[in-house]
Scaffold this motif. Structure first.
Motif, PDB file in Angstrom:
ATOM      1  N   LYS A 114      88.003 -22.064 -44.082  1.00  7.62           N
ATOM      2  CA  LYS A 114      88.443 -22.673 -44.994  1.00  7.62           C
ATOM      3  C   LYS A 114      88.164 -24.710 -44.159  1.00  7.62           C
ATOM      4  CE  LYS A 114      92.211 -24.666 -46.694  1.00  7.62           C
ATOM      5  NZ  LYS A 114      92.760 -25.059 -47.612  1.00  7.62           N
ATOM      6  N   ARG A 115      87.412 -24.076 -43.327  1.00  6.53           N
ATOM      7  CA  ARG A 115      87.091 -25.522 -42.103  1.00  6.53           C
ATOM      8  C   ARG A 115      86.200 -26.381 -43.371  1.00  6.53           C
ATOM      9  NH1 ARG A 115      82.982 -26.028 -38.398  1.00  6.53           N
ATOM     10  NH2 ARG A 115      83.634 -27.675 -36.875  1.00  6.53           N
ATOM     11  N   GLY A 116      85.248 -25.387 -43.878  1.00  7.48           N
ATOM     12  CA  GLY A 116      83.970 -25.532 -44.482  1.00  7.48           C
ATOM     13  C   GLY A 116      84.344 -26.303 -45.783  1.00  7.48           C
ATOM     14  N   LEU A 210      93.264 -29.772 -41.594  1.00  3.61           N
ATOM     15  CA  LEU A 210      92.598 -28.055 -40.572  1.00  3.61           C
ATOM     16  C   LEU A 210      93.416 -27.588 -39.302  1.00  3.61           C
ATOM     17  CD1 LEU A 210      90.533 -25.647 -39.671  1.00  3.61           C
ATOM     18  CD2 LEU A 210      89.847 -27.863 -38.211  1.00  3.61           C
ATOM     19  N   GLU A 211      94.397 -28.664 -38.270  1.00  6.72           N
ATOM     20  CA  GLU A 211      95.414 -28.080 -38.044  1.00  6.72           C
ATOM     21  C   GLU A 211      96.409 -27.723 -39.065  1.00  6.72           C
ATOM     22  OE1 GLU A 211      98.124 -31.273 -35.062  1.00  6.72           O
ATOM     23  OE2 GLU A 211      97.792 -32.451 -36.724  1.00  6.72           O
ATOM     24  N   GLU A 212      96.930 -28.359 -39.588  1.00  9.23           N
ATOM     25  CA  GLU A 212      98.764 -27.939 -40.606  1.00  9.23           C
ATOM     26  C   GLU A 212      98.201 -26.404 -40.830  1.00  9.23           C
ATOM     27  OE1 GLU A 212     100.204 -27.978 -44.719  1.00  9.23           O
ATOM     28  OE2 GLU A 212      99.430 -29.501 -44.008  1.00  9.23           O
ATOM     29  N   PHE A 213      96.038 -26.162 -41.202  1.00 13.28           N
ATOM     30  CA  PHE A 213      96.023 -24.207 -41.788  1.00 13.28           C
ATOM     31  C   PHE A 213      95.770 -23.845 -40.208  1.00 13.28           C
ATOM     32  CE2 PHE A 213      92.742 -21.298 -42.583  1.00 13.28           C
ATOM     33  CZ  PHE A 213      93.451 -20.966 -43.554  1.00 13.28           C
ATOM     34  N   LEU A 214      95.600 -24.349 -39.009  1.00  2.31           N
ATOM     35  CA  LEU A 214      96.070 -23.339 -38.070  1.00  2.31           C
ATOM     36  C   LEU A 214      97.177 -22.824 -37.249  1.00  2.31           C
ATOM     37  CD1 LEU A 214      93.248 -25.688 -36.032  1.00  2.31           C
ATOM     38  CD2 LEU A 214      92.646 -23.369 -37.170  1.00  2.31           C
ATOM     39  N   MET A 215      97.963 -23.587 -37.835  1.00  2.00           N
ATOM     40  CA  MET A 215      99.473 -22.944 -37.472  1.00  2.00           C
ATOM     41  C   MET A 215      99.824 -21.790 -38.192  1.00  2.00           C
ATOM     42  SD  MET A 215     101.006 -25.760 -35.317  1.00  2.00           S
ATOM     43  CE  MET A 215     100.718 -27.271 -35.374  1.00  2.00           C
ATOM     44  N   ASN A 216      99.040 -21.151 -39.247  1.00  2.00           N
ATOM     45  CA  ASN A 216      99.772 -19.645 -39.789  1.00  2.00           C
ATOM     46  C   ASN A 216      99.106 -18.544 -38.739  1.00  2.00           C
ATOM     47  OD1 ASN A 216     100.060 -21.158 -41.766  1.00  2.00           O
ATOM     48  ND2 ASN A 216      98.235 -21.889 -42.676  1.00  2.00           N
ATOM     49  N   PHE A 217      97.843 -19.222 -37.907  1.00  2.00           N
ATOM     50  CA  PHE A 217      97.087 -18.146 -36.672  1.00  2.00           C
ATOM     51  C   PHE A 217      97.953 -17.739 -35.691  1.00  2.00           C
ATOM     52  CE2 PHE A 217      94.632 -19.944 -40.376  1.00  2.00           C
ATOM     53  CZ  PHE A 217      94.328 -18.225 -41.063  1.00  2.00           C
ATOM     54  N   ILE A 243      94.579 -25.719 -30.659  1.00  2.00           N
ATOM     55  CA  ILE A 243      95.115 -26.247 -32.767  1.00  2.00           C
ATOM     56  C   ILE A 243      94.272 -27.845 -32.127  1.00  2.00           C
ATOM     57  CG2 ILE A 243      97.249 -26.738 -33.893  1.00  2.00           C
ATOM     58  CD1 ILE A 243      97.760 -24.254 -33.632  1.00  2.00           C
ATOM     59  N   LYS A 244      94.862 -27.843 -30.899  1.00  2.00           N
ATOM     60  CA  LYS A 244      94.727 -29.678 -30.663  1.00  2.00           C
ATOM     61  C   LYS A 244      93.319 -29.957 -30.820  1.00  2.00           C
ATOM     62  CE  LYS A 244      95.476 -33.002 -27.235  1.00  2.00           C
ATOM     63  NZ  LYS A 244      95.930 -33.160 -25.642  1.00  2.00           N
ATOM     64  N   LEU A 245      92.933 -29.043 -30.118  1.00  2.00           N
ATOM     65  CA  LEU A 245      91.085 -29.786 -29.260  1.00  2.00           C
ATOM     66  C   LEU A 245      89.795 -29.271 -30.495  1.00  2.00           C
ATOM     67  CD1 LEU A 245      90.642 -28.667 -26.008  1.00  2.00           C
ATOM     68  CD2 LEU A 245      90.858 -30.475 -26.390  1.00  2.00           C
ATOM     69  N   LEU A 246      90.604 -28.022 -31.625  1.00  2.00           N
ATOM     70  CA  LEU A 246      89.959 -27.283 -33.176  1.00  2.00           C
ATOM     71  C   LEU A 246      90.123 -28.870 -33.987  1.00  2.00           C
ATOM     72  CD1 LEU A 246      90.455 -24.093 -32.303  1.00  2.00           C
ATOM     73  CD2 LEU A 246      88.259 -25.020 -32.152  1.00  2.00           C
ATOM     74  N   LYS A 247      91.232 -29.611 -33.870  1.00  2.00           N
ATOM     75  CA  LYS A 247      91.056 -30.589 -34.579  1.00  2.00           C
ATOM     76  C   LYS A 247      90.525 -31.785 -34.096  1.00  2.00           C
ATOM     77  CE  LYS A 247      95.311 -33.979 -36.468  1.00  2.00           C
ATOM     78  NZ  LYS A 247      95.871 -35.070 -35.302  1.00  2.00           N
ATOM     79  N   ARG A 248      90.435 -32.514 -32.965  1.00  2.00           N
ATOM     80  CA  ARG A 248      89.684 -33.344 -33.139  1.00  2.00           C
ATOM     81  C   ARG A 248      87.894 -33.411 -32.604  1.00  2.00           C
ATOM     82  NH1 ARG A 248      91.647 -34.819 -26.098  1.00  2.00           N
ATOM     83  NH2 ARG A 248      89.803 -35.897 -27.215  1.00  2.00           N
ATOM     84  N   GLN A 249      87.601 -31.692 -32.801  1.00  8.68           N
ATOM     85  CA  GLN A 249      86.341 -31.119 -32.563  1.00  8.68           C
ATOM     86  C   GLN A 249      85.682 -31.833 -34.299  1.00  8.68           C
ATOM     87  OE1 GLN A 249      84.826 -28.244 -34.801  1.00  8.68           O
ATOM     88  NE2 GLN A 249      83.905 -27.281 -32.735  1.00  8.68           N
ATOM     89  N   MET A 250      86.450 -31.890 -35.216  1.00  8.69           N
ATOM     90  CA  MET A 250      86.063 -31.982 -36.506  1.00  8.69           C
ATOM     91  C   MET A 250      85.684 -34.106 -36.327  1.00  8.69           C
ATOM     92  SD  MET A 250      86.485 -29.464 -38.740  1.00  8.69           S
ATOM     93  CE  MET A 250      87.692 -30.330 -40.330  1.00  8.69           C
TER      94      MET A 250
END
Length: 411
Positions: A114-116, A210-217, A243-250
């Motif tokens: 999904k990220r890709g 991505l942040e929204e998608f990560l909330m499902n896991f 979730i917060k840092l993976l969003k920022r990593q983008m």
């Protein structure tokens, strides 16, 4: 101390993982599992596909995650070592989260796929690119990026890789202008094999989605500290922080040099790069020469890995159990009880240990449980208090790294 490091995009190539799955069933099973989760033949794309297709970010990300996971499973099977730290470069951070137990492999695959797709969609016009820059100070590259960048055509540093290498990322037009200015200052420029401008403002919309998608896991407790690309520090292990840092990593740069300096400060002297090629191992020498890094992708790499990792192997379970039995102080002088409760169980486990060594294998769960029964008998016979018995057995599981195997069998 030892750390596992995981490469990111740009290290993919057709044929990656072939030698590994030819030798190790567990690696082949990992590739098959990836196919089933994603619903298409990822493994064929990795092994015999076309490079332009493999390089597409929605394919490269799950491919690299799959290979790194397969390598980690081979390492676990061969050595059963838990690293002191885990860290990955960009996409490799998801491999670290997966290997560290924060994300299930199946979930991590869905997330990076999904990220890709989100990243690719963020630069629909194909005007997002990345270029590695060497032979010039990162601070100077940063200055030039600020001079050229605009809101409409952004360009910035996407990765701080080492003292003499950064990566610029952004709109193609602006990246090209920065390249021209850097070339005049004798910088070495290497366009990267990626299909989007990662870690740049162009990824803002993708980051939100991505942040929204990560909330499902579900994000679980990590088995070892995992270093965030954004901060260069370990995650706090709170699900919301992942979730917060993976969003920022983008949208923010990968602080790889800072991350390596952090683990070095904490005492890491050895790293193993789990995945294709040796990009991060090659970078290591320019960051910290006294960290010994070796890549592991193919079976022929295993001898070098073994020589490094042997010092981190947990004690052999049966031998450690025998040593504990001998070291336990005796408070029972009844010879008959001592013989039946200590000597005979000890001899049984000693013979078992010799058999395991002769067959050059690891003890099974059943054999390890025999050793625990021996210790329980020894403790009871030698009149060790129950709370101390429990403490010693728990310590045995901890030092031999067998808690995940045996905890459920011990009341």
């Amino acid at each position: 101390m030892i750390a596992y490091i995981f490469p990111g995009q740009g290290s993919q190539y057709v044929g990656m993982g072939r030698a590994l799955i030819d030798k190790y069933t567990i690696a082949e099973e990992t590739f098959v599992q990836a196919n089933e989760v994603l619903g298409f033949d990822l493994s064929s794309l990795m092994l015999e596909g076309e490079m332009p297709t493999l390089t597409q970010t929605q394919n490269a990300q799950p491919a690299l995650l799959t290979l790194s996971t397969a390598v980690s499973r081979v390492l676990q099977k061969e050595f059963n070592v838990t690293p002191d730290y885990l860290l990955g470069h960009s996409l490799g951070e998801y491999s670290a989260l997966c290997v560290g137990g924060v994300l299930k492999f199946e979930d991590a695959l869905q997330i990076v796929r999904k990220r890709g797709l989100l990243m690719l969609d963020a630069v629909k016009n194909g005007l997002g690119v990345m270029t590695a820059v060497a032979n010039i100070a990162g601070s100077r590259v940063e200055e030039i990026c600020k001079e050229v960048s605009t809101i409409e055509y952004p360009v910035s540093i996407g990765c701080f890789n080492s003292p003499n290498q950064v990566v610029i990322s952004g709109n193609q037009q602006s990246v090209k202008k920065v390249e021209e200015l850097l070339f005049e200052e004798e910088a070495i420029l290497t366009p990267l094999k990626v299909s989007a401008s990662f870690h740049s403002p162009l990824m803002q919309d993708a980051a939100e989605k991505l942040e929204e998608f990560l909330m499902n896991f579900n994000f679980s407790h990590s088995e070892a500290p995992i270093i965030s690309n954004v901060t260069g520090q370990p995650y706090s292990d709170e699900p919301i922080e992942y979730i917060k840092l993976l969003k920022r990593q983008m949208v923010e740069p990968v602080m790889w040099e800072k991350s390596i300096r952090f683990i070095h400060q904490k005492g890491v002297k050895h790293t193993i790069e789990l995945g294709s090629k040796a990009v991060l191992t090659n970078l290591m020498a320019s960051i910290k020469k006294d960290i010994n890094s070796i890549p592991f992708e193919k079976p022929e790499d295993l001898s070098k890995v073994k020589s490094m990792i042997t010092r981190y192997l947990p004690p052999v379970f049966l031998d450690k159990s025998l040593a504990i039995a001998v070291a336990t102080k005796n408070r029972n002088w009844d010879e008959e009880e001592y013989h039946s409760g200590v000597v005979l169980p000890y001899q049984k486990v000693k013979a078992l240990s010799q058999t395991v060594q002769k067959e050059d294998r690891k003890p099974t769960v059943e054999e390890m449980l025999v050793a625990i029964e021996m210790l329980q008998s020894v403790f009871r016979t030698k009149k060790i208090q129950e709370n101390e018995q429990t403490e010693r057995i728990n310590e045995l599981l901890k030092v031999t790294k067998t808690e995940h195997l045996l905890k459920a069998y011990i009341s």
